[in-house]
Design a protein around this motif. Structure first.
Motif, PDB file in Angstrom:
ATOM      1  N   TRP A  56       0.833  -1.205   0.000  1.00 31.53           N
ATOM      2  CA  TRP A  56       0.000   0.000   0.000  1.00 31.53           C
ATOM      3  C   TRP A  56       0.866   1.253   0.000  1.00 31.53           C
ATOM      4  CZ3 TRP A  56      -5.276  -0.843   0.203  1.00 31.53           C
ATOM      5  CH2 TRP A  56      -5.691  -2.096   0.615  1.00 31.53           C
ATOM      6  N   PHE A 107     -10.420  -4.249  -6.864  1.00 30.72           N
ATOM      7  CA  PHE A 107     -10.235  -3.114  -5.958  1.00 30.72           C
ATOM      8  C   PHE A 107     -11.555  -2.357  -5.851  1.00 30.72           C
ATOM      9  CE2 PHE A 107      -6.312  -3.966  -8.249  1.00 30.72           C
ATOM     10  CZ  PHE A 107      -5.406  -4.120  -7.217  1.00 30.72           C
ATOM     11  N   SER A 108     -11.911  -1.978  -4.630  1.00 32.43           N
ATOM     12  CA  SER A 108     -13.124  -1.180  -4.452  1.00 32.43           C
ATOM     13  C   SER A 108     -12.888  -0.133  -3.365  1.00 32.43           C
ATOM     14  CB  SER A 108     -14.319  -2.072  -4.094  1.00 32.43           C
ATOM     15  OG  SER A 108     -14.093  -2.760  -2.878  1.00 32.43           O
ATOM     16  N   TYR A 109     -13.679   0.934  -3.448  1.00 31.49           N
ATOM     17  CA  TYR A 109     -13.593   2.046  -2.499  1.00 31.49           C
ATOM     18  C   TYR A 109     -14.985   2.287  -1.931  1.00 31.49           C
ATOM     19  CZ  TYR A 109     -13.164   6.789  -0.669  1.00 31.49           C
ATOM     20  OH  TYR A 109     -13.186   7.884   0.151  1.00 31.49           O
ATOM     21  N   GLU A 110     -15.055   2.487  -0.626  1.00 34.63           N
ATOM     22  CA  GLU A 110     -16.319   2.827   0.015  1.00 34.63           C
ATOM     23  C   GLU A 110     -16.095   4.074   0.865  1.00 34.63           C
ATOM     24  OE1 GLU A 110     -19.643   1.032   3.122  1.00 34.63           O
ATOM     25  OE2 GLU A 110     -18.084  -0.282   2.327  1.00 34.63           O
ATOM     26  N   SER A 126      -9.835  -4.388 -11.755  1.00 36.18           N
ATOM     27  CA  SER A 126      -9.673  -5.824 -11.527  1.00 36.18           C
ATOM     28  C   SER A 126      -8.665  -6.384 -12.517  1.00 36.18           C
ATOM     29  CB  SER A 126     -11.012  -6.552 -11.659  1.00 36.18           C
ATOM     30  OG  SER A 126     -11.490  -6.453 -12.978  1.00 36.18           O
ATOM     31  N   THR A 165     -12.639   3.672   2.759  1.00 34.18           N
ATOM     32  CA  THR A 165     -11.924   2.407   2.946  1.00 34.18           C
ATOM     33  C   THR A 165     -11.728   1.736   1.597  1.00 34.18           C
ATOM     34  OG1 THR A 165     -12.952   2.117   5.116  1.00 34.18           O
ATOM     35  CG2 THR A 165     -12.002   0.159   4.113  1.00 34.18           C
ATOM     36  N   ILE A 166     -10.555   1.200   1.396  1.00 29.47           N
ATOM     37  CA  ILE A 166     -10.240   0.428   0.190  1.00 29.47           C
ATOM     38  C   ILE A 166     -10.303  -1.047   0.565  1.00 29.47           C
ATOM     39  CG2 ILE A 166      -8.432  -0.174  -1.468  1.00 29.47           C
ATOM     40  CD1 ILE A 166      -7.299   2.662  -0.985  1.00 29.47           C
ATOM     41  N   THR A 167     -10.888  -1.827  -0.324  1.00 31.10           N
ATOM     42  CA  THR A 167     -10.903  -3.277  -0.150  1.00 31.10           C
ATOM     43  C   THR A 167     -10.234  -3.918  -1.368  1.00 31.10           C
ATOM     44  OG1 THR A 167     -12.952  -3.182   1.118  1.00 31.10           O
ATOM     45  CG2 THR A 167     -12.351  -5.331   0.191  1.00 31.10           C
ATOM     46  N   VAL A 168      -9.282  -4.812  -1.102  1.00 31.48           N
ATOM     47  CA  VAL A 168      -8.652  -5.624  -2.147  1.00 31.48           C
ATOM     48  C   VAL A 168      -9.239  -7.020  -1.985  1.00 31.48           C
ATOM     49  CG1 VAL A 168      -6.508  -6.550  -3.057  1.00 31.48           C
ATOM     50  CG2 VAL A 168      -6.551  -4.237  -2.114  1.00 31.48           C
ATOM     51  N   THR A 169      -9.956  -7.483  -3.004  1.00 28.54           N
ATOM     52  CA  THR A 169     -10.604  -8.788  -2.947  1.00 28.54           C
ATOM     53  C   THR A 169      -9.821  -9.764  -3.812  1.00 28.54           C
ATOM     54  OG1 THR A 169     -12.760  -7.737  -2.673  1.00 28.54           O
ATOM     55  CG2 THR A 169     -12.755 -10.043  -3.384  1.00 28.54           C
TER      56      THR A 169
END
Length: 171
Positions: A56, A107-110, A126, A165-169
């Motif tokens: 990161w 990758f997503s952002y909330e 992705s 918040t970033i999420t890496v799935t």
């Protein structure tokens, strides 16, 4: 004569036994062979091993407003020549696949609750990272994406504050 018959029968029996012993002894001399058989069954088990590095950046962003606001005496309003925008310090995320299987990454952002007006987007949303090559850890498949923010941040937020918040799935 009876004795002679007995003698002849005994002699014949001894001769037959001696012949069998000689034949048995003769089989024991020399070489014998036996075929050796083999077959391949299965193989070494290769369980799935997943090992993924996620690196990161700092993920620190600054919202800046610059330009001029000139007072207009006729309208009693400001004429604005203002630009606003985001600058970042370390907005990159790198994912490296050291697994022996391919890995999908997304990758997503909330946005945080009070910051729903701030939108996060990624340069790559992705990707599929292929399995590692035997003996080549430096050649591992990887992807790097950069987060960009848009929207406005209130001037009252003067310290770094969590805005999302970033999420890496991985799948």
């Amino acid at each position: 004569m009876k004795k002679m018959k007995k003698f002849a029968v005994v002699a014949l029996a001894l001769m037959l036994m001696a012949t069998q012993l000689v034949l048995a002894s003769a089989e024991g001399l020399g070489n014998r062979t036996q075929d050796v058989k083999a077959k391949y069954s299965g193989g070494a088990a290769e369980p799935e091993v997943y090992s993924v590095d996620v690196t990161w950046g700092k993920m620190e962003f600054t919202y800046s407003v610059g330009g001029t606001r000139t007072w207009n005496p006729a309208t009693h309003l400001y004429d604005e020549n203002v630009t606003a925008g985001w600058t970042e310090d370390g907005n990159g995320i790198t994912v490296v696949n050291h697994s022996n299987k391919s890995v999908n990454v997304a990758f997503s952002y909330e946005a945080a609750h009070d910051y729903s007006g701030i939108i996060g987007t990624f340069s790559t949303t992705s990707d599929t990272l292929f399995a590692g090559s035997v003996g080549d850890p430096d050649g591992a498949d990887k992807v790097t994406t950069n987060l960009t923010l848009s929207g406005a941040l209130a001037s009252s937020v003067t310290e770094f504050t969590k805005v999302g918040t970033i999420t890496v799935t991985l799948s």
